[in-house]
Design an enzyme around this catalytic site. Structure first.
Site, PDB file in Angstrom:
ATOM      1  N   GLY A 201       0.785  -1.231   0.000  1.00 58.32           N
ATOM      2  CA  GLY A 201       0.000   0.000   0.000  1.00 58.32           C
ATOM      3  C   GLY A 201       0.817   1.281   0.000  1.00 58.32           C
ATOM      4  N   HIS A 202       1.919   1.298   0.764  1.00 55.37           N
ATOM      5  CA  HIS A 202       2.587   2.588   0.997  1.00 55.37           C
ATOM      6  C   HIS A 202       3.428   3.057  -0.184  1.00 55.37           C
ATOM      7  CE1 HIS A 202       6.849   1.382   2.071  1.00 55.37           C
ATOM      8  NE2 HIS A 202       6.260   0.211   2.154  1.00 55.37           N
ATOM      9  N   CYS A 326      21.591  -0.025   1.873  1.00 62.61           N
ATOM     10  CA  CYS A 326      22.639   0.101   2.890  1.00 62.61           C
ATOM     11  C   CYS A 326      23.004   1.559   3.020  1.00 62.61           C
ATOM     12  CB  CYS A 326      23.873  -0.676   2.477  1.00 62.61           C
ATOM     13  SG  CYS A 326      23.526  -2.089   1.449  1.00 62.61           S
TER      14      CYS A 326
HETATM   15  C1  LIG Z   1       9.339  -1.458  -0.882  1.00 62.71           C
HETATM   16  C2  LIG Z   1       9.537  -2.726  -1.604  1.00 62.71           C
HETATM   17  C3  LIG Z   1       9.322  -3.970  -0.981  1.00 62.71           C
HETATM   18  C4  LIG Z   1       8.932  -4.073   0.478  1.00 62.71           C
HETATM   19  O1  LIG Z   1       7.619  -3.650   0.713  1.00 62.71           O
HETATM   20  P1  LIG Z   1       7.181  -3.310   2.221  1.00 62.71           P
HETATM   21  O2  LIG Z   1       5.705  -3.072   2.104  1.00 62.71           O
HETATM   22  O3  LIG Z   1       7.922  -2.097   2.622  1.00 62.71           O
HETATM   23  O4  LIG Z   1       7.491  -4.505   3.031  1.00 62.71           O
HETATM   24  C5  LIG Z   1       9.500  -5.112  -1.707  1.00 62.71           C
HETATM   25  N1  LIG Z   1       9.863  -5.072  -3.007  1.00 62.71           N
HETATM   26  C6  LIG Z   1      10.076  -3.910  -3.651  1.00 62.71           C
HETATM   27  C7  LIG Z   1      10.457  -3.920  -5.089  1.00 62.71           C
HETATM   28  C8  LIG Z   1       9.926  -2.697  -2.973  1.00 62.71           C
HETATM   29  O5  LIG Z   1      10.160  -1.554  -3.604  1.00 62.71           O
END
Ligand SMILES: *Cc1c(COP(=O)(O)O)cnc(C)c1O
Length: 393
Positions: A201-202, A326
């Site tokens: 979602g975010h 990192c």
């Molecule tokens: C941000 C991201 C994730 C992780 O998602 P979260 O909701 O923060 O756990 C996984 N894969 C990719 C490609 C991302 O950009």
């Protein structure tokens, strides 16, 4: 300019006001447990199913195949671990790429410690997975291919449809981490032969801590969290109804605005890239020039440290990223930039800028002016640069 210029939308996005507004009643008057019989419980359930429907429609599939999770990392973990376990009798070989998110790479490393073999595919200089290598990597024991839809650092969009076709031809499951792509580019799980898909979602102006895994109908995957019967017995735990409602709202808006947003962001992105390449000497853009996310620009500047650049941009109210996870203390350059063939010293000078729907031309101009200024200042303090210029003369 005193305002904050936020160009790190690949890391996370602000929830839209409409999203927050849609969520609020589910914290207060509509707080009911979706498993309950009474009215406010049923309200929660209806709101959740409405979101599930919205998301399923966005992928061209059925609501029953969408399982809510706590985000992209959980979805990636679930997909890989459960598929590996379910198909263990058939084989122990998994194919992925060298440029995946750590949620995939570290899960693969975990599986390697538990008897699985993993092939990490090379990518070309633009970050595109090599399809001939993929075909060659397939063994009789290959049970799963997991290749991301679009890369979170350099924005390159992978040939997902071709990969899906290859997987299908060989009877191998295909999972894609679409966390960066979902809501940004059109996706159809049937057209693209995608068996599992992760999203969060975010990353699309929805709330944090909510995601989903699409699981193709008929796939027998174990549940990720054991407990109650939520999510059709596959992911226990009282549902995050405000999160689910906000996610659904964000998806609805993302789909409605996709075409217009893509046009606007692509224009601004290309303007940003062109200005930087023209005006900052010894700079390069990373990732595919056209097959890339509309909002992603990723650069390397020779003779500087990306970290120093980020700190000085921050002092000017500009939020960017080195494109690497990192960011603190570690001297390891991004695995993605190394995979596209950049030497360590160039990969160190990277900057990722990811636009949002509110980014303006004025902001981009301000940012490029600042980058020029800061890069010149950092180089003026660099012995490497001094040597380079001396040797050139
Ligand atoms: C941000 C991201 C994730 C992780 O998602 P979260 O909701 O923060 O756990 C996984 N894969 C990719 C490609 C991302 O950009």
């Amino acid at each position: 300019m005193n305002e904050l210029i936020y160009l790190d939308n690949a890391a996370t996005t602000a929830a839209r006001p409409e999203v927050v507004e849609a969520m609020l009643p589910y914290f207060t008057e509509n707080f009911g447990n979706a498993s309950a019989i009474y009215g406010i419980g049923a309200k929660s359930k209806a709101a959740m199913e409405h979101s599930r429907e919205t998301i399923a429609n966005a992928l061209g599939t059925n609501a029953k195949d969408i399982y809510f999770t706590a985000g992209g990392s959980e979805s990636d973990n679930w997909a890989l671990k459960a598929a590996a376990e379910a198909y263990r009798e058939k084989g122990n070989h998994i194919i992925t790429s060298k440029i995946e998110h750590h949620a995939i790479l570290h899960t693969c490393q975990y599986l390697e410690k538990h008897g699985y073999e993993v092939t990490y595919l090379d990518v070309d200089e633009n970050g595109v997975v090599k399809l001939d290598e993929l075909k060659k990597a397939i063994r009789p024991t290959t049970i799963l291919i997991s290749v991301m839809f679009a890369n979170n650092e350099i924005g390159t969009i992978e040939p997902v449809k071709e990969i899906g076709a290859i997987a299908k031809e060989h009877g191998i499951l295909f999972h894609t981490d679409a966390v960066q792509a979902f809501g940004q580019v059109p996706i159809n799980v049937d057209d693209m032969n995608i068996d599992m898909l992760s999203a969060s979602g975010h990353k699309l102006n929805g709330p944090k801590g909510i995601g989903f895994l699409y699981i193709r109908k008929g796939l027998k995957l174990r549940s990720f969290i054991h407990g109650g019967a939520q999510e059709r017995n596959r992911r226990a735990g009282t549902e995050n109804i405000p999160g689910i409602v906000g996610f659904g709202k964000a998806v609805e808006i993302a789909l409605r605005t996709m075409e217009e947003r893509t046009k606007k962001e692509t224009q601004l992105r290309d303007y940003l890239i062109d200005r930087v390449l023209q005006e900052v000497p010894y700079s390069r853009v990373n990732g595919h020039r056209t097959d890339r996310l509309p909002n992603n620009a990723n650069f390397c500047f020779q003779f500087i440290e990306g970290e120093s650049l980020l700190i000085m941009l921050d002092q000017n109210g500009i939020c960017g990223s080195s494109g690497s996870a990192c960011t603190s203390g570690s001297l390891d350059p991004s695995h993605v930039l190394l995979a596209i063939g950049l030497p360590h010293e160039i990969a160190h000078g990277s900057l990722r800028l990811t636009l949002g729907e509110d980014t303006t031309l004025e902001q981009i101009d301000f940012v490029v002016d600042k980058i020029k200024e800061i890069v010149a200042r950092l180089r003026s303090m660099s012995p490497l640069y001094e040597d380079f210029i001396k040797n050139k003369q």
